[in-house]
Structures are given as structure tokens and as C-alpha cells.
Design a protein around this motif. Sequence first.
Motif, PDB file in Angstrom:
ATOM      1  N   UNK A   1       0.867  -1.197   0.000  1.00 10.39           N
ATOM      2  CA  UNK A   1       0.000   0.000   0.000  1.00 10.39           C
ATOM      3  C   UNK A   1       0.903   1.246   0.000  1.00 10.39           C
ATOM      4  N   UNK A   2       0.771   2.151  -0.995  1.00  7.05           N
ATOM      5  CA  UNK A   2       1.668   3.314  -1.055  1.00  7.05           C
ATOM      6  C   UNK A   2       1.417   4.287   0.092  1.00  7.05           C
ATOM      7  N   UNK A   3       2.508   4.984   0.468  1.00 11.09           N
ATOM      8  CA  UNK A   3       2.337   6.090   1.422  1.00 11.09           C
ATOM      9  C   UNK A   3       2.176   7.360   0.620  1.00 11.09           C
ATOM     10  N   UNK A   4       1.207   8.141   0.968  1.00  9.52           N
ATOM     11  CA  UNK A   4       0.892   9.356   0.215  1.00  9.52           C
ATOM     12  C   UNK A   4       0.977  10.557   1.130  1.00  9.52           C
ATOM     13  N   UNK A   5       1.393  11.680   0.546  1.00  6.05           N
ATOM     14  CA  UNK A   5       1.275  12.944   1.260  1.00  6.05           C
ATOM     15  C   UNK A   5       0.463  13.885   0.383  1.00  6.05           C
ATOM     16  N   UNK A   6      -0.756  14.145   0.824  1.00  5.40           N
ATOM     17  CA  UNK A   6      -1.610  15.099   0.113  1.00  5.40           C
ATOM     18  C   UNK A   6      -1.251  16.461   0.693  1.00  5.40           C
ATOM     19  N   UNK A   7      -0.554  17.284  -0.090  1.00  3.51           N
ATOM     20  CA  UNK A   7       0.033  18.467   0.530  1.00  3.51           C
ATOM     21  C   UNK A   7      -0.583  19.766   0.023  1.00  3.51           C
ATOM     22  N   UNK A  27      -3.637   2.661   4.566  1.00  5.84           N
ATOM     23  CA  UNK A  27      -5.069   2.842   4.342  1.00  5.84           C
ATOM     24  C   UNK A  27      -5.760   3.765   5.321  1.00  5.84           C
ATOM     25  N   UNK A  28      -4.990   4.294   6.267  1.00  3.06           N
ATOM     26  CA  UNK A  28      -5.606   5.219   7.225  1.00  3.06           C
ATOM     27  C   UNK A  28      -4.895   6.568   7.183  1.00  3.06           C
ATOM     28  N   UNK A  29      -5.468   7.525   7.854  1.00  2.00           N
ATOM     29  CA  UNK A  29      -4.840   8.841   7.968  1.00  2.00           C
ATOM     30  C   UNK A  29      -3.781   8.735   9.065  1.00  2.00           C
ATOM     31  N   UNK A  30      -2.507   9.003   8.667  1.00  2.00           N
ATOM     32  CA  UNK A  30      -1.414   8.896   9.636  1.00  2.00           C
ATOM     33  C   UNK A  30      -1.241  10.175  10.425  1.00  2.00           C
ATOM     34  N   UNK A 390      -8.358   7.347  11.388  1.00  6.02           N
ATOM     35  CA  UNK A 390      -9.572   6.994  10.633  1.00  6.02           C
ATOM     36  C   UNK A 390      -9.199   6.525   9.227  1.00  6.02           C
ATOM     37  N   UNK A 391     -10.139   5.866   8.584  1.00  5.93           N
ATOM     38  CA  UNK A 391      -9.904   5.411   7.209  1.00  5.93           C
ATOM     39  C   UNK A 391      -9.558   6.595   6.309  1.00  5.93           C
ATOM     40  N   UNK A 392      -8.589   6.377   5.444  1.00  7.74           N
ATOM     41  CA  UNK A 392      -8.186   7.443   4.519  1.00  7.74           C
ATOM     42  C   UNK A 392      -9.123   7.451   3.310  1.00  7.74           C
ATOM     43  N   UNK A 393     -10.358   7.805   3.583  1.00  6.35           N
ATOM     44  CA  UNK A 393     -11.373   8.004   2.541  1.00  6.35           C
ATOM     45  C   UNK A 393     -11.394   9.505   2.283  1.00  6.35           C
TER      46      UNK A 393
END
Length: 459
Positions: A1-7, A27-30, A390-393
Motif C-alpha cells: 500500500x503506497x504512502x501518500x502525502x496530500x500536501x 489505508x488510514x490517515x497517519x 480513521x480510514x483514509x477516505x
Amino acid sequence: MPRLLLSGGTVVNSSGSVEADVLVEDGTVGAVGNLADLEIDGLERIDCRGRYLLPGGVDVHTHLDSPMMGTTTADDFESGTKAAACGGTTTIVDFAMQPKGVRLTDALQAHHDKAGGKAAIDYGFHMCVTDLYDGAVDEFAQITQSGVTSFKVFMAYRGTLMLHDGDLFEVLRRSGSLGAQVCVHAENGDVIDRLSADLIAAGKVGPGSHEISRPPSTEVEAVRRAISISRIADAPLYFVHLSTEGAVEAVAEARANDWAVAGETCTHYLTLDRSVYDQPGFEPAKAVLTPPLRSAHHRDALWRGLRAGSLGVVSSDHCPFCFAEKRRLGAEDFRLIPNGGPGVEHRMILMYSEGVAQNRISLEKYVDLTSAAPARQFGLPSKGAIAPGLDADIVVLDPAGTTTISAETQNQRLDYTLYEGWQLQGAIESVYSRGQLVARDGQPVGPGGRGRFVARNTR
Ligand code: URP
Ligand code: ZN
Ligand code: ZN
């Protein structure tokens, strides 16, 4: 599962908005905050400047692959959930219909079988109760323990879906004792049946008669009756698809008394009005859904009800039938047109454009109505907010973008939309479900089947 940074975007929760980066891992908000200096191997950075980051939409009223009025809804769990994802909805709670004569637990299993391995986003179920055979309520505990913590009852459609008041009382009483809640379709079915028969006898067989057969008072009467019955049962009550000013008033009165009564309305009642029934030919059949569309006066009252908090949830009531199918079944008799309309794909952007961009509601209220409140109401604690754990939805929405709705380009498996040619403010760019990209620029990404059944909490 990729790690993402929505910046660099603006994170909008129902509690407030903040400019922040969002780290997505497993899959969750870190984390949410200023994460510009974060150094993690393999971190994928996504530039979200000028964009809103919204919690994924939670649509608690859909009917996928569902038997209804002699046919089946046009979207199954693959097409319907992909369409939902394209429109920024990452969780649905769908109605598992009990055909008459079928045990509740068997009907529920059949719905699990339809959804399993097909859904592109997470999903839960409500259990529709249409046949309260001896021992039916004894199955409620097992159903509730399995994470299906709400039951739907119809006060209309005698002979197929409707329960009489005694059965409604019994469903309320048993559900309430289990911490489950009852969703009520409130229309006076017997009065509607009489009015419908009168119209047919007078030769008014066309689809425009649908509206006349279901006047606003048939909803208001049923809402007030259901509230009274819920008081006797001492059980909470949730009204689906409210459409009238009188219903909003009844719910507001109940809530002012601190009774556990909640109300939902749907996108189409907030954005359309009854004038569609004046169109020529069979065209009004596109809006043969229940309750019917109302006059602008009611529409304005619904918006007021949302702002005042008497109504707390906006759902789609996605119950799609192709126009051709409506014609096949109901060309000679409006009573046979399958009742329902599409909407799961466009709920989020319609509510943004008609609600936020038109200054009817704030951005935070928008998030509450379309995501946070339905998640709270229906026991989904990992949904409805962008917050650590929480889920990263997550939905990336460009407020400067625009969206045009058309049957040609929609993902709903349908030959029409109620919004043909509508140009809306805002564009849903990317949609993540538990950290995985599931839609971009209105197109599904990745295979279906990754969505999970979500067992919901009781109240
Ligand atoms: O038009 C509608 N709503 N169709 C039937 C399903 C329902 O929610 O009553
Ligand atoms: Zn209903
Ligand atoms: Zn419905």
C-alpha cells in the motif's frame, strides 16, 4: 500500500477547516498538519494546493441490484459503487430487500452474495422488513450482531412492501431494545392507492399522475403517525427521503421535545421541483420516484430544515431504472412504473454546487450532511472525517473547476439522468478509499471488488 502525502490543501471537517497536509499510510490517515519536512522512503507527494480535502461521502440510502416492482434496479454493486466513487462517495449503506415469503436472514445473505467481491468502495446494509412472519423479530438480534444495525419499514405499497401499524410498532420495539434503529418510508399507502385508482378510473393513466396520487399531506400524516408509534414503542426513529415542509415541521417538533427522531432528505428534493411532471409524453416517468418531487416552496423548506438541524442527512436514494424499462412496465398505467431515480454519482457535487457555491450552506455543513452526520447516525466511527487513525477516505475537490452532467458521460448504468446538461461549480478530481485511488476526473480507477462490508455499531 503506497504512502501518500496530500500536501497544501484545505482539510475540511464538519468541525472546521484548516490548511494542512495529510499523510496516508496503511489505508488510514497517519497525520494531519504541517508535514512539509517529512522524509519517508517511497513517499508519494501529491500537490493539492487550491483544493479542498474532504472526507469521502457517506451515502446511507442506495438500492443496488435490488428487486423492485417487478424488475431489478439497473446498477449492481460493481457499476453502482464505481459510479459512487467517481462522484466522491466512498461508503454506501444499501437496502437489503426482503422479498415476501423469504426469511430475513436468507434475504440478507442473498444481498451479501450480490455485493461480495464486486464493490469498489466500502458498504454496509440496512435490512428492509416487508413480511413480519412469526419469529421474524427473533432474527433481529442475529442481524444486528452481524453489523446490520438498522431496519427499514414501508408505510406504503400495500401487498408488496407495506407493514401495517402493529408491525411497525413491533419492529420499532424490538429494534429499539437491541440498540438498532428503524428507517421509515413515511407515506400513507392506503390513501395513495385510493387516489391512484381514482386517477386510473378517470383515464389519467400517464406518468404525470404519479405526483397527484401522492400529495404532500400523505407524507405528513404518515410522519406524524410514525412519530406517535415510536413514542409508544419508546424507540428511536429515522425518516428516509423527506420531501415536504410539513414533515420538516413534524420532525422539528419531535426533536424540540428531545425525542430521538432524525430526518433525511435527498439531493433531488433539494435541487429539482415538480415542474418535471408537466413535461409532455412519457418524460415525467424519469421522475417517478417516491415521494414525488414537490413545489419550490417545499424545496426551500427542506434547505431551511437542513440549516436549522431538523434534517441532518442528505442521501441520494439511488434507485435506478432505465427510462426504457419504466416505459416497458408502465406505459399504460403509471402505477406500474418502477418507482425510483438515479443519484449516487452526483450527490456530492450537486450538494457542493447548489449548497456551498450558492451560499445555502457552509463548507463544514456540507461535509456534515454528506459524510460526518450519516457516519455518526449509522454507526460508522472510522468514516466521516479526516483525522489520524480513521480510514483514509478522501475526496480532492477543486472549487474552481466545473462539472457538466450528462447521460453520455455518467458512470451510473442508465440511459438518462435527472440533470442532463447541468453545469455545476466545482470538480471532484481524485477519490481515495482507504488510501487507494478509486476515481480520477470522473472515471473509475482500478478493479471493483476491493470494497469491504462494514459492520456498523449499534446506537
Ligand atoms: O423512489 C423510490 N424511493 N423508490 C423506492 C425505494 C424507496 O426508498 O422507497
Ligand atoms: Zn422509501
Ligand atoms: Zn429508497
